[in-house]
Motif scaffolding. Sequence first.
Motif, short mmCIF file in Angstrom:
data_model
loop_
_atom_site.label_atom_id
_atom_site.label_comp_id
_atom_site.label_asym_id
_atom_site.label_seq_id
_atom_site.Cartn_x
_atom_site.Cartn_y
_atom_site.Cartn_z
N ILE A 1 0.83 -1.21 0.00
CA ILE A 1 0.00 0.00 0.00
C ILE A 1 0.86 1.26 0.00
N SER A 2 1.92 1.26 0.82
CA SER A 2 2.74 2.47 0.99
C SER A 2 3.59 2.78 -0.22
N LYS A 3 4.00 1.73 -0.97
CA LYS A 3 4.86 1.90 -2.15
C LYS A 3 6.18 2.58 -1.80
N ARG A 4 6.70 2.28 -0.61
CA ARG A 4 8.01 2.78 -0.20
C ARG A 4 8.52 1.92 0.94
N PRO A 5 9.83 1.81 1.12
CA PRO A 5 10.37 1.06 2.25
C PRO A 5 10.00 1.72 3.57
N LEU A 6 9.80 0.92 4.60
CA LEU A 6 9.38 1.42 5.90
C LEU A 6 10.14 0.74 7.03
N SER A 7 10.21 1.41 8.16
CA SER A 7 10.74 0.77 9.37
C SER A 7 9.62 -0.05 10.00
N ALA A 8 9.98 -0.90 10.95
CA ALA A 8 8.98 -1.73 11.62
C ALA A 8 7.97 -0.86 12.37
N ARG A 9 8.43 0.19 13.02
CA ARG A 9 7.52 1.10 13.74
C ARG A 9 6.56 1.77 12.78
N GLU A 10 7.05 2.17 11.61
CA GLU A 10 6.17 2.81 10.62
C GLU A 10 5.11 1.84 10.13
N MET A 11 5.49 0.59 9.91
CA MET A 11 4.51 -0.41 9.47
C MET A 11 3.41 -0.60 10.50
N ILE A 12 3.79 -0.75 11.76
CA ILE A 12 2.80 -0.95 12.81
C ILE A 12 1.92 0.29 12.95
N GLY A 13 2.52 1.47 12.88
CA GLY A 13 1.75 2.71 12.98
C GLY A 13 0.71 2.82 11.87
N LEU A 14 1.09 2.53 10.64
CA LEU A 14 0.15 2.57 9.51
C LEU A 14 -0.94 1.51 9.67
N ALA A 15 -0.54 0.34 10.12
CA ALA A 15 -1.51 -0.75 10.31
C ALA A 15 -2.54 -0.40 11.38
N GLN A 16 -2.09 0.24 12.46
CA GLN A 16 -3.01 0.65 13.52
C GLN A 16 -3.98 1.71 13.03
#
Length: 314
Positions: free
Chosen positions: A15-30
């Motif tokens: 969905i993001s179409k860019r690399p992310l950190s683990a914290r960013e992934m969890i934040g977006l998922a929440q």
Amino acid sequence: MANFYIDLAKKILAISKRPLSAREMIGLAQRADLIPERYSQAKTPHKTIQARLAESIRKSGDKSPFYRFARGKFGLRSNLLDLEYRQRFAQEFRAPIRRKEISNEAVLCIRRSSLQIDAQDGFFDLTTYREVIERRSDLEYCPRKTAEKDTSIKQVVTYVAVLRGKQILCYERGAYSATGSELIGRKSIGFGGHVSAEDVDLFSPDKHGVVSNAWRELSEELNLTDKHVLTNGPRIIGLINDNSTQEGRKHIAVAMVVCCDPRQDLTRGELEIRNLHWKSIAVLPNDIAHFEIWSRIFLEYLVRHLDAIIHAHR
């Protein structure tokens, strides 16, 4: 649990179409309400997702659905099919393999000349532990680097099995370790480390700080921030002695058991730990040849005494 975090990472990165950190992934998922209630109470979901992705890359390499774009940032390989994405994020970061250095802390040691069980290999019950460790006044603390080279002494280490009902927590030893090369890649059920002089404090239920050491090591290795994660333990149940390996000749292990709250999400806290997962104790003897020798000895004991151990923890 592992599949959920892998699938979640795929979905968020697509969905993001860019690399992310683990914290960013969890934040977006929440924010997108993509985390089911059963996973929403996890205290460190970012550490779990990072461990899962790192494990996928380490085990599968270029065949993993993920790649490292930068230190701590992950990309999705299928996104590289998009020209614009590939032009911006095609570079791949190769994490160097690191190895833990042996510290020079003062560690608890016992003279082999006074260790009556040193001529025997195997599991020894609680009575032997009390005679060899608990009631002894002649144990000493030696610099670890010195103890590693001194064949006249054995270093005392904790070796804790984490139970969840009739399941046990297993892992593989990675290259980032201060242990001998003979253990790298082996499966294990033991968490713990060298008992040091710093483990002896007012809260130690034993005079050598063995239980305090076990809690400290579990906290570091499994990202525990609250003792309530552990419903009971750590509890000493015996000793493991084995001279068939180089590491075994240097150490004697205090075998311990702890019961885990099944609602908690345990994640690895150290690079040495790989492929953290639960397995039924009943089926592990079929796979026992892949485990390090102390785990084999401990598992054979647990299989025979599991019901009594679980009952004692209630």
